[in-house]
Design an enzyme around this catalytic site. Structure first.
Site, PDB file in Angstrom:
ATOM      1  N   ASP A 487      -8.239  -2.476   1.083  1.00 38.18           N
ATOM      2  CA  ASP A 487      -9.676  -2.623   0.855  1.00 38.18           C
ATOM      3  C   ASP A 487     -10.257  -3.863   1.515  1.00 38.18           C
ATOM      4  O   ASP A 487     -11.471  -4.018   1.587  1.00 38.18           O
ATOM      5  CB  ASP A 487      -9.933  -2.745  -0.650  1.00 38.18           C
ATOM      6  CG  ASP A 487     -10.210  -1.399  -1.284  1.00 38.18           C
ATOM      7  OD1 ASP A 487     -10.562  -0.467  -0.552  1.00 38.18           O
ATOM      8  OD2 ASP A 487     -10.066  -1.305  -2.515  1.00 38.18           O
TER       9      ASP A 487
HETATM   10  C1  BGC Z   1      -9.343  -6.943  -3.980  1.00 42.89           C
HETATM   11  C2  BGC Z   1      -8.719  -5.605  -3.695  1.00 42.89           C
HETATM   12  C3  BGC Z   1      -9.529  -4.520  -4.334  1.00 42.89           C
HETATM   13  C4  BGC Z   1     -10.992  -4.650  -3.925  1.00 42.89           C
HETATM   14  C5  BGC Z   1     -11.868  -3.591  -4.559  1.00 42.89           C
HETATM   15  C6  BGC Z   1     -10.790  -6.947  -3.598  1.00 42.89           C
HETATM   16  O1  BGC Z   1     -11.390  -8.167  -3.922  1.00 42.89           O
HETATM   17  O2  BGC Z   1      -8.639  -7.957  -3.288  1.00 42.89           O
HETATM   18  O3  BGC Z   1      -7.381  -5.594  -4.140  1.00 42.89           O
HETATM   19  O4  BGC Z   1      -9.043  -3.274  -3.924  1.00 42.89           O
HETATM   20  O5  BGC Z   1     -11.470  -5.920  -4.261  1.00 42.89           O
HETATM   21  O6  BGC Z   1     -12.071  -3.747  -5.887  1.00 42.89           O
HETATM   22  C1  NOJ Z   2      -6.466  -2.508  -5.238  1.00 43.01           C
HETATM   23  C2  NOJ Z   2      -7.286  -1.269  -5.170  1.00 43.01           C
HETATM   24  O1  NOJ Z   2      -7.439  -0.744  -6.471  1.00 43.01           O
HETATM   25  C3  NOJ Z   2      -6.651  -0.248  -4.249  1.00 43.01           C
HETATM   26  O2  NOJ Z   2      -7.485   0.880  -4.136  1.00 43.01           O
HETATM   27  C4  NOJ Z   2      -6.374  -0.846  -2.895  1.00 43.01           C
HETATM   28  O3  NOJ Z   2      -5.719   0.114  -2.132  1.00 43.01           O
HETATM   29  C5  NOJ Z   2      -5.529  -2.100  -3.031  1.00 43.01           C
HETATM   30  N1  NOJ Z   2      -6.167  -3.012  -3.920  1.00 43.01           N
HETATM   31  C6  NOJ Z   2      -5.290  -2.787  -1.690  1.00 43.01           C
HETATM   32  O4  NOJ Z   2      -6.453  -3.368  -1.200  1.00 43.01           O
END
Ligand code: BGC
Ligand code: NOJ
Length: 814
Positions: A487
Site C-alpha cells: 500500500d
Molecule cells: C500502512 C500500511 C497500510 C496502509 C493502509 C499505511 O500507513 O503502512 O501497512 O496498508 O496504511 O491502511
Molecule cells: C496492511 C494492509 O492491510 C494490507 O492490505 C497491505 O497489503 C499491507 N499493509 C502492506 O502494505
C-alpha cells in the site's frame, strides 16, 4: 526473557507478570459481539462494527498504557485498602498474578492480602453479551468483610464521534437503573433502537452511572472516590460520561468462596416496541430481561462456557498435526488457526494498533484472510466471498474497503488499487478446493451494491482478470494504480503536501508505472481460472486464460528480470524499482515470492537464483526484510514507502506477511530445510524466549518486525490483525507439511526438513477424516501413498465413495 509460558494441554498462554512490554491481548466473541481484552483487563467491546456500535470506551495511546477496561475493585472494608485483582488500574503489588488467554476467553486472577480473586471473561455463542465470572476466596485465618465494585465506561456508540464531538456529547448521556441492572441508553430517545445493559447477580449495596461522581474530580481509574470511601453514590448520569459500576458487599469466612457474576451486553428493540409504556421514554425491557436473567444463573454460564470450548475444539479439530517441532505443533494446532479466525472475523478493524475507527473490511485483506480460515468456516467463507463480490465495480475493479455494518464500499478510500480484484480469484479458488461447492460460481452477485446488476460470481472472476488486461503499461506489465499489495509503494502520488493521505492522493494519470508483483499475482490467478474453466469443460475460455498467463509471463521474463532477481516495478518515469541499478531499494521480496508461486522461472533456474538473492540480501535471524537497502530519505516518486524511517513497516521492515510467500517458493523448489527455517524465524512461539526484544504477544503473529536498518531490529509491532496469519498457515500446512485441498481430493506432498523422521496429521476434508502418517525413507520429497492399505498413483487421495467416514493415508517420503 519470557513473561509467561504456553499451556498447550489447555490451549492457553499463561502470563505470570502483569507488566508485559505491551498489553498482550485476546479476543472475546466470534460472531457479532466482540471484545478485546488485555492481560490486565484493559480493552473494549462492540457489536459488529468497532466504530459504529462501540459499547465501552478505551483510550488509545494513553498513559499509563492500556487505559479503560473491564475493571473490578476489591476493598477490604476493615482496613479500607483496595486493589484490582487484574493489576490494572490500581497496579498494586499482587501475589500470584496469572492471566490465562484461551480460545475465546480470558481469566485473570491474583492474591492480595490473603484474598484470592479471579475473573473469567467470555462471550457465549449466539449471544450479544459478555460474562465476567468473578470468584473470590478467603485465604485468611479470620473472616473478611469485602466490598466489590465493577466499572465500565460507556462509549456513546460512534467511537469516532465519541472522541471528538464534546460540545454535543457532554449533553446526551442517559441511563436507567432497574432491579440492579444499569442500562445505557444514550440517543435511544431518538433514532437508536439499541442500548447496553450491565447486570450483576448479587443484591447491590449501591451503584454509580456518572463517571466523575464515581471517580471524583481529577481522579483516575486507579483511585475512584466511591471505592476509596467504600460506598457508591447512586449517581444517575445526565450528560457527561455515563459509566456502569455496581457495589456488592460480601463477608467470607476462612476458605469460603463466592462467585459474583456480571453481564454486559447489547440489545435491540423493534422500532414500534422501543418504549414501555409506549408513550413513555422508558426502555422496553421485556425481551432483554430473560436474557439477563439467564446469564446471571451460574448453571447456564457453565453450559455456555462448555459450548464455547466445544466450538473451538470442533474448529481446530479440522486439522491437527504432530511433528517433531513443538513450535510448529503449537502454532498449527492452536494459535495460528485461532488467529486466522480472529482476522477473518475482524479484518483489520480493532486491535491495540487498530483503533476500530479506521479501515473497515479490506477487500484484499479479507480475500487473503479467507485462505487460512475457509476450512474451518466454509459457510461463512461463502457469505464473505459473496459480500466481497458485491462491492466489485462493473469494470472489475473493487472498493478497497467496506463497512461491516452496511456491507457497502467505503467512498472515502474508493477504488484503484490495481491488485485488489485478483485476490477474489484466489479466495474463491480456496473455497472451491476446500468444499467442492461449484454452485457458488453461478450465484448472482451485484456490482457496487446496486440492485439489478447481478451477474454470476464466475463473471465477476472473469472481470477481475480482465481488469488487469485492460490496464497494461508500456512494458506489457500491469499498471499499478494507487498501489498494489504494498500500500505504500505509491508510484502515482507525488505528494509534497504534509498531511495529505498517501492512500487517496493520485496526481498522475497512472499510465506508466507498472507492478511486477501484480504480474506475478495475475499469472497465478490466470492459471487458477484456467483450471476452473477446465473443470467446468469450458475449453476455449481455459485456453484464453492460459494464453494471457503465458503472455504475462513472457513480459516478466523480458522486462522484469534484473539479472539475479525479479524487479519490483517501473516508476512513473519508466525507471526501474528494485533493481541493482537503484541506489536504494535494490531488491524487494514480493515479486520473488509471487513470481515463483505463479510458476515463473521454475524451468530455467531463475527461481533458484531469485531465492538465493533473497537469502543473501534479505534474510535475517528475525525474518526476511521487505527490501534492501532501506530508503534513507523521502522520495516524491515512491510515496509512503519512503516516509517511514529506515527499517520500519514498508520501508525495509520484516513485513511478516510476505515471508510465507518465500517459504512456499522454497517448498515449490523442494527446499524443506530452508522453508522451515524461514518459518521458524518469525514463528511467535519460537521467538517467545526473546519476548523482551520482540515485545508483542508470543502466541500470535505481528504484521511487522523491525528490519536490519532500524535501531530496534527484532522488535515487533501491529500484532493480531494481519495477513501474516493466513499466509503462514497456508505455508506451513499446505506447502511444508504439504496437506493441500485440490479439486480432485486431498493432496499429500510434504516438503519437510531433512532431519524430520516424519509427522502425523488428522485432516477433516469434505466431511471425511483423513488420518495421515508421513515417514521419511530417503532425502528427497518424492511421495508414495498408500490409502487404506492400497498403494495409489500420484499424491492426491481421491475422496472416498459412499459414506466412508475415515481414510488412512500412509506417505513414504524419499
Ligand atoms: C500502512 C500500511 C497500510 C496502509 C493502509 C499505511 O500507513 O503502512 O501497512 O496498508 O496504511 O491502511
Ligand atoms: C496492511 C494492509 O492491510 C494490507 O492490505 C497491505 O497489503 C499491507 N499493509 C502492506 O502494505
Amino acid at each position: 526473557m519470557r513473561y509467561g509460558y504456553f499451556d498447550d494441554e489447555r490451549r492457553e498462554y499463561v502470563i505470570t507478570q502483569p507488566d508485559t512490554p505491551l498489553p498482550w491481548i485476546n479476543y472475546l466473541g466470534c460472531q457479532d459481539y466482540f471484545g478485546l481484552i488485555s492481560n490486565t483487563a484493559g480493552g473494549y467491546s462492540f457489536y459488529r462494527d468497532a466504530r459504529l456500535r462501540r459499547l465501552t470506551r478505551y483510550r488509545y495511546n494513553n498513559v499509563p498504557l492500556d487505559c479503560g477496561g473491564r475493571y473490578i475493585y476489591v476493598r477490604d472494608d476493615d482496613t479500607g485498602a483496595f486493589w484490582s485483582p487484574s493489576w490494572q488500574p490500581t497496579r498494586s503489588d499482587l501475589e500470584a498474578y496469572v492471566c490465562r488467554h484461551g480460545l475465546g476467553y480470558t481469566t485473570i486472577g491474583s492474591t492480595y492480602k490473603g484474598i484470592e480473586a479471579q475473573a473469567r471473561y467470555f462471550v457465549p455463542l449466539h449471544e450479544n453479551l459478555e460474562i465476567w465470572q468473578f470468584t473470590l476466596t478467603n485465604r485468611r485465618q479470620g473472616s473478611a468483610d469485602l466490598s466489590i465494585f465493577s466499572a465500565v465506561e460507556f462509549c456513546l456508540w460512534d467511537a469516532e464521534d465519541d472522541a471528538t464531538n464534546f460540545q454535543r456529547n457532554f449533553n446526551t448521556g442517559e441511563v436507567e437503573v432497574e432491579d440492579g441492572v444499569i442500562y445505557h441508553k444514550t440517543e435511544y430517545r431518538e433514532r437508536r433502537r439499541h442500548f447496553a445493559f450491565f447486570g450483576c447477580s448479587e443484591e447491590l449495596a449501591g451503584f454509580d452511572t456518572q463517571r466523575d461522581v464515581f471517580l471524583g474530580p481529577y481522579r483516575g481509574w486507579d483511585n475512584p472516590t466511591a471505592v476509596e470511601r467504600g460506598r457508591s453514590f447512586n449517581s444517575m448520569a445526565h450528560g457527561w460520561a455515563p459509566v456502569g459500576s455496581h457495589h456488592v458487599k460480601v463477608t467470607l469466612k476462612p476458605t469460603e468462596t463466592r462467585d459474583i457474576i456480571f453481564v454486559l451486553g447489547y440489545h435491540e428493540n423493534p422500532e414500534e416496541k422501543k418504549f414501555d409504556p409506549p408513550d413513555s421514554q422508558t426502555i422496553n425491557k421485556q425481551t432483554v430481561k430473560p436474557v439477563i436473567a439467564r446469564y446471571l444463573d451460574e448453571t447456564n454460564i457453565d453450559t455456555a462456557f462448555e459450548a464455547l470450548c466445544d466450538y473451538w475444539d470442533d474448529l481446530l479439530g479440522i486439522l491437527q498435526v504432530e511433528t517433531p517441532d513443538v513450535h510448529t505443533n503449537r502454532m498449527v494446532n492452536i494459535w495460528n488457526a485461532y488467529q486466522c479466525m480472529v482476522t477473518f472475523n475482524l479484518s483489520r478493524s480493532a486491535s491495540f494498533f487498530e483503533s476500530g475507527i479506521g479501515r473497515g473490511i479490506g477487500f484484499r485483506d479479507s480475500n487473503q484472510d479467507l485462505l487460512g480460515s475457509v476450512h474451518m468456516v466454509p459457510r461463512r467463507g461463502r457469505e464473505r466471498i459473496l459480500d466481497l463480490g458485491a462491492t466489485q465495480l462493473e469494470t472489475g475493479g473493487a472498493y478497497h474497503q467496506f463497512q461491516p455494518l452496511t456491507g457497502r464500499g467505503n467512498d472515502r478510500i474508493g477504488t484503484g488499487f490495481n491488485d485488489d480484484p485478483l485476490w477474489l480469484i484466489l479466495s474463491v479458488v480456496a473455497y472451491l478446493k476446500e468444499t467442492g461447492d461449484w454452485a457458488i460460481l453461478d450465484e448472482p452477485v451485484v456490482y457496487e451494491n446496486q440492485p439489478r446488476t447481478e451477474q454470476s460470481l464466475y463473471e465477476h472472476l472473469q472481470r477481475s482478470l480482465r481488469y488487469t488486461l485492460d490496464r497494461l503499461g508500456p512494458h506489457g506489465l500491469p499498471l499499478i494504480g494507487r498501489a498494489d499489495w504494498n500500500d505504500c509503494l505509491n508510484l502515482n502520488t507525488f505528494s509534497d503536501t504534509s498531511g495529505e493521505s498517501f492512500q487517496t492522493t493520485t496526481t498522475k494519470d497512472g499510465m506508466i508505472a507498472e507492478s511486477v508483483f501484480i504480474a506475478g499475482l495475475f499469472v497465478l490467478a490466470a492459471k487458477e481460472l484456467t483450471a476452473i474453466a477446465q473443470w467446468r469443460g469450458l475449453e476455449d475460455e481455459a485456453r484464453s486464460y492460459l494464453d494471457a498467463a503465458a503472455k504475462m509471463e513472457a513480459a516478466v521474463l523480458e522486462h522484469a528480470w534484473d539479472g539475479a532477481w525479479f524487479l519490483r516495478a517501473y516508476d512513473d518515469f519508466g525507471r526501474k524499482v528494485g533493481s541493482q541499478e537503484c541506489e536504494e531499494g535494490q531488491i524487494f521480496i514480493e515479486p520473488q515470492g509471487f513470481c515463483i508461486m505463479a510458476g515463473i522461472g521454475l524451468q530455467d533456474g531463475l527461481a533458484e537464483k531469485a531465492l538465493l538473492a533473497v537469502k543473501e540480501r534479505l534474510a535475517t535471524p528475525h525474518g526476511i526484510i521487505l527490501h534492501q537497502p532501506a530508503y534513507t530519505r523521502y522520495y516524491l516518486h515512491l510515496g509512503e514507502i519512503s516516509s517511514y524511517p529506515p527499517g520500519y513497516k514498508e520501508n525495509a521492515g520484516i513485513f511478516c506477511q510476505t515471508n510465507p510467500w518465500i517459504m512456499i517458493a522454497e517448498a515449490i523448489l523442494g527446499h524443506g530445510d530452508q522453508a522451515h527455517d524461514y518459518y521458524t524465524c518469525i514463528n511467535p512461539s519460537a521467538r517467545e524466549a526473546i519476548s523482551d526484544v520482540h515485545g508483542c504477544e508470543p502466541y500470535v503473529h505481528a504484521q511487522m518486525i523491525a528490519g536490519r536498518a532500524a535501531p530496534t531490529h527484532g522488535e515487533a509491532k501491529n500484532s493480531w490483525l494481519t495477513g501474516t496469519a493466513a499466509w503462514n498457515y497456508v505455508a506451513i500446512t499446505q506447502w511444508i507439511l504439504g496437506i493441500r485441498p485440490t479439486y480432485g481430493g486431498l493432496q499429500v506432498a510434504p516438503v519437510i526438513p531433512s532431519d524430520w523422521p516424519g509427522f502425523e496429521a488428522t485432516r477433516v476434508f469434505r466431511g471425511v477424516t483423513y488420518r495421515i502418517s508421513v515417514e521419511r525413507a530417503g532425502e528427497g520429497n518424492a511421495v508414495s501413498l498408500t490409502v487404506d492399505g492400497q498403494p495409489i498413483e500420484g499424491n492426491i487421495v481421491p475422496s472416498p465413495q459412499g459414506d466412508q467416514a475415515e481414510v488412512v493415508v500412509e506417505a513414504i517420503l524419499g
